[in-house]
Design a protein around this motif. Structure first.
Motif, mmCIF file in Angstrom:
data_model
loop_
_atom_site.group_PDB
_atom_site.id
_atom_site.type_symbol
_atom_site.label_atom_id
_atom_site.label_comp_id
_atom_site.label_asym_id
_atom_site.label_seq_id
_atom_site.Cartn_x
_atom_site.Cartn_y
_atom_site.Cartn_z
ATOM 1 N N LEU A 317 25.408 22.265 21.423
ATOM 2 C CA LEU A 317 24.248 23.817 21.881
ATOM 3 C C LEU A 317 23.368 23.080 20.337
ATOM 4 N N ALA A 318 22.172 22.915 21.596
ATOM 5 C CA ALA A 318 20.969 22.856 20.438
ATOM 6 C C ALA A 318 19.921 23.951 20.829
ATOM 7 N N THR A 319 19.993 24.688 21.381
ATOM 8 C CA THR A 319 19.048 25.866 22.103
ATOM 9 C C THR A 319 18.019 26.529 21.540
ATOM 10 N N GLY A 320 17.922 25.895 20.040
ATOM 11 C CA GLY A 320 16.925 25.751 19.261
ATOM 12 C C GLY A 320 16.427 27.947 18.618
ATOM 13 N N ALA A 321 14.942 27.835 19.051
ATOM 14 C CA ALA A 321 14.529 29.315 18.537
ATOM 15 C C ALA A 321 13.378 29.998 18.682
ATOM 16 N N ARG A 322 12.902 31.170 18.780
ATOM 17 C CA ARG A 322 11.513 32.042 19.076
ATOM 18 C C ARG A 322 11.417 32.241 17.970
ATOM 19 N N TRP A 323 9.456 32.704 18.805
ATOM 20 C CA TRP A 323 9.304 33.617 17.602
ATOM 21 C C TRP A 323 9.884 35.171 17.538
ATOM 22 N N ARG A 324 10.245 35.165 16.550
ATOM 23 C CA ARG A 324 11.050 36.153 15.916
ATOM 24 C C ARG A 324 9.824 37.488 16.622
ATOM 25 N N GLU A 325 10.085 38.724 16.747
ATOM 26 C CA GLU A 325 9.132 40.171 17.134
ATOM 27 C C GLU A 325 9.360 41.130 16.712
ATOM 28 N N MET A 326 8.574 42.083 16.589
ATOM 29 C CA MET A 326 8.202 42.728 15.150
ATOM 30 C C MET A 326 9.812 43.672 15.680
ATOM 31 N N ASN A 327 9.806 44.502 17.235
ATOM 32 C CA ASN A 327 10.254 45.416 17.253
ATOM 33 C C ASN A 327 9.908 46.946 17.663
ATOM 34 N N VAL A 328 8.434 46.922 17.476
ATOM 35 C CA VAL A 328 8.196 48.590 16.929
ATOM 36 C C VAL A 328 7.491 49.728 18.202
ATOM 37 N N PRO A 329 7.671 50.304 18.788
ATOM 38 C CA PRO A 329 6.874 50.937 19.360
ATOM 39 C C PRO A 329 5.434 50.178 19.754
ATOM 40 N N GLY A 330 4.728 49.957 21.262
ATOM 41 C CA GLY A 330 4.242 49.400 22.057
ATOM 42 C C GLY A 330 3.466 48.078 21.673
ATOM 43 N N ASN A 463 25.619 37.582 11.845
ATOM 44 C CA ASN A 463 24.868 38.824 12.509
ATOM 45 C C ASN A 463 23.449 38.316 12.892
ATOM 46 N N ARG A 464 23.136 37.029 11.485
ATOM 47 C CA ARG A 464 21.530 36.967 12.532
ATOM 48 C C ARG A 464 22.299 36.134 13.766
ATOM 49 N N GLY A 465 22.202 36.074 14.508
ATOM 50 C CA GLY A 465 22.546 34.986 16.000
ATOM 51 C C GLY A 465 23.355 33.769 15.878
ATOM 52 N N GLU A 466 22.754 32.912 14.378
ATOM 53 C CA GLU A 466 23.058 31.494 14.176
ATOM 54 C C GLU A 466 24.638 30.911 14.708
ATOM 55 N N ILE A 467 24.922 29.703 15.193
ATOM 56 C CA ILE A 467 26.045 29.876 15.565
ATOM 57 C C ILE A 467 26.430 28.848 14.802
ATOM 58 N N VAL A 468 27.859 29.749 13.689
ATOM 59 C CA VAL A 468 28.196 28.786 13.110
ATOM 60 C C VAL A 468 29.458 27.481 13.265
ATOM 61 N N ILE A 469 29.025 26.605 12.331
ATOM 62 C CA ILE A 469 29.800 25.441 12.684
ATOM 63 C C ILE A 469 29.525 25.076 11.166
ATOM 64 N N ASP A 470 31.055 23.791 11.022
ATOM 65 C CA ASP A 470 31.462 23.182 9.925
ATOM 66 C C ASP A 470 30.922 22.046 9.879
ATOM 67 N N SER A 487 21.402 27.233 14.837
ATOM 68 C CA SER A 487 23.221 26.506 14.176
ATOM 69 C C SER A 487 22.397 27.206 12.525
ATOM 70 N N THR A 488 24.100 27.293 11.623
ATOM 71 C CA THR A 488 24.219 27.287 10.642
ATOM 72 C C THR A 488 22.990 26.969 9.078
ATOM 73 N N THR A 489 22.813 25.752 9.996
ATOM 74 C CA THR A 489 22.628 24.955 9.185
ATOM 75 C C THR A 489 21.783 25.504 8.670
ATOM 76 N N PRO A 490 21.086 25.357 7.076
ATOM 77 C CA PRO A 490 20.084 25.537 6.689
ATOM 78 C C PRO A 490 18.517 25.085 6.472
ATOM 79 N N TYR A 491 17.533 26.009 6.528
ATOM 80 C CA TYR A 491 15.766 24.982 6.233
ATOM 81 C C TYR A 491 16.227 24.320 7.909
ATOM 82 N N LYS A 492 15.374 25.561 7.949
ATOM 83 C CA LYS A 492 14.250 25.262 9.519
ATOM 84 C C LYS A 492 13.264 23.853 9.345
ATOM 85 N N GLN A 493 13.688 22.514 10.015
ATOM 86 C CA GLN A 493 12.960 22.306 9.961
ATOM 87 C C GLN A 493 13.168 20.723 10.749
#
Length: 515
Positions: A317-330, A463-470, A487-493
């Motif tokens: 599974l390598a589905t990546g990530a997308r831009w985080r939204e503010m989740n505020v009214p409007g 709790n942030r939605g990352e897939i836990v891996i070893d 995934s839980t791999t640190p540093y998204k580069q």
């Protein structure tokens, strides 16, 4: 108008024209008309197979250039001057109208030719938008192949009144027969499948009939590409299914930290990734979104949005990530109506207007610096009491007279008039006071969200939605591995994602030989 080196390259490409084409250019006394006429004359002078007709006092959008086979009514139109990122779109239109074959898959080209509905596509672009050419080139090719289809590129910078009247505040914006059809980057396959009423059912049946894979990679970004290459090199049956090949890299403009490559652009890297994967015996299934993963009779099954089901002995599974939204009214109401996520693409639409950038990390401060040269004023809102961006970027932003940075500012609401953004409200976290800024645009740059919602009840997630891996990429389900930003791999580069993709593939191979 064209530089000598560019003219030389263009001249070489134009040698591939096999049938005569005609350029019909409509102009008036504007400076943009003069630019377009000069460009058209330079092009027509390069080839005896290109004729030119100039029209003055014409109706409709002016300036514009219509490209078509000689003796036929042209169906590909450029309203504005197709330079910048759109110059490639013009070159491809000339070649394809002149009979040079497209590199698109034969079955996709046949699907385009089989469409029977009259379709008039219009795509609004900015010449600095790196996502726009994909859409322009897709609809242009459709128009060249099918007489029922017309395609028009419209430069929002040349026709600002039209853009404002329609309410377009993000590019690319694609219209079909006068109605909104899509926003953002879209591939030829995505557009064709969306207008072909029977495409989903046919594709689902085709995918479900495929043989079981040894390794199936879900995701076509850097992690997925690396995983596919490493798996295929082991000589095992490998497939890649992706919502869009290239992933978020497609939305990244400048890349300057990819080791051994001093600088490149996201779309170029994405293309290179796909070409590298294609060097191996990998079954690539693009524009397919995974919606569920399950284990049935010892095999992993991936259910797709169109109802198709793929089977595999192991899964990456390598589905990546997308831009985080503010989740505020409007925010949701005004997305693409002033709330934007790509300053390079949409910045020109806010020329001379005040905007805000949400987020004080590298992407936020870089966005503020870029926008400062276009807009009237930029206000950067950072939630914490310090900026996370590199010191050199902060220093540059602070030196700009039309950039203001506000720290400890929590955005609470996007304000609009019902059709577009007019401002935002934020809370001063030190005093709890609410302030309102009058703005035309808001650029959200606050990080990433893993694309893992479809795995919520299947795999262990943080709790942030990352897939836990070893350390080997193994998830909580045997034979299922994960890699990259999801995934839980640190540093998204990018370079780290590639490494985790290779690790996951080697681990999947090890799993197969042991089971």
């Amino acid at each position: 108008m064209l530089e000598a080196s560019l003219k030389q390259q263009l001249n070489t490409y134009l040698q591939n024209i096999v049938r005569p084409i005609e350029l019909v250019v409509s102009v008036n006394d504007s400076s943009k008309s003069k630019e377009l006429e000069e460009l058209a004359r330079e092009i027509s002078d390069m080839s005896g197979k290109i004729s030119l007709k100039i029209k003055t006092n014409d109706s409709g959008r002016v300036p514009r250039m219509v490209v078509g086979a000689e003796g036929e009514e042209g169906r590909v139109t450029f309203a504005g001057v197709p330079m910048g990122h759109e110059f490639t779109s013009l070159v491809l239109a000339l070649l394809q109208a002149g009979g040079h074959p497209s590199k698109a898959a034969p079955e996709l080209l046949a699907q385009v030719k089989s469409l029977t509905k009259p379709m008039n596509f219009e795509v609004y672009v900015s010449l600095s938008c790196h996502n726009c050419p994909d859409v322009v080139q897709a609809i242009n090719l459709m128009a060249v192949l099918n007489p029922n289809i017309k395609a028009t590129m419209i430069d929002g910078g040349v026709f600002p009144k039209e853009v404002e009247e329609i309410g377009i505040m993000a590019v690319p914006t694609l219209m079909l027969n006068g109605q909104p059809f899509g926003n953002g980057r879209m591939t030829l396959e995505e557009i064709v499948n969306k207008v072909d009423d029977d495409a989903d059912a046919r594709k689902a049946a085709e995918l479900s009939a495929k043989e079981t894979y040894d390794v199936l990679v879900v995701g076509g970004g850097p992690a997925g590409s690396a995983a596919a290459i490493y798996a295929a090199r082991k000589g095992i049956r490998t497939g890649v299914v992706a919502d869009r090949f290239g992933g978020q890299v497609l939305d990244t403009l400048g890349i300057e930290n990819f080791i051994s490559v001093k600088e490149t652009e996201g779309p170029k890297l994405a293309m290179a990734l796909e070409e590298h994967v294609k060097q191996y015996n990998v079954d690539i299934m693009n524009t397919q979104k995974a919606v569920a993963v399950r284990e049935v009779n010892g095999l992993k099954e991936v259910e797709l949005a169109n109802g198709g089901v793929l089977k595999a002995k192991s899964l990456i599974l390598a589905t990546g990530a997308r831009w985080r939204e503010m989740n505020v009214p409007g925010e949701a109401q005004y997305k693409t109506k002033g709330v934007a996520f790509c300053p390079h693409c949409d910045g020109p639409l806010f020329k001379g207007k005040p905007v805000a950038v949400i987020g004080g990390g590298n992407s936020g401060i870089e966005a503020a610096i870029d926008l400062a040269g276009i807009v009237e004023h930029v206000t950067v809102l950072e939630f914490s009491d310090t900026l996370r961006a590199d010191a050199v970027l902060v220093k540059k932003a602070e030196s700009l007279p039309n950039v203001r940075i506000i720290k400890e500012a929590q955005t609470t609401e996007v304000v609009g008039d019902g059709s577009k953004v007019t401002g935002l409200k934020y809370k001063d976290r030190t005093t709890n006071e609410i302030h309102q800024l009058e703005l035309a645009g808001i650029f959200v740059q606050i990080g990433l969200v893993p694309n893992s919602e479809f795995l919520k009840d299947t795999l262990e997630l943080t709790n942030r939605g990352e897939i836990v891996i070893d350390a080997k990429g193994q998830t909580s389900m045997a034979g299922v591995f994960a890699a990259g930003d999801v995934s839980t791999t640190p540093y998204k580069q990018i370079i780290i994602s590639m490494g985790t993709g290779a690790t996951a593939a080697l681990s999947a191979f090890d799993y197969l030989i042991r089971n």
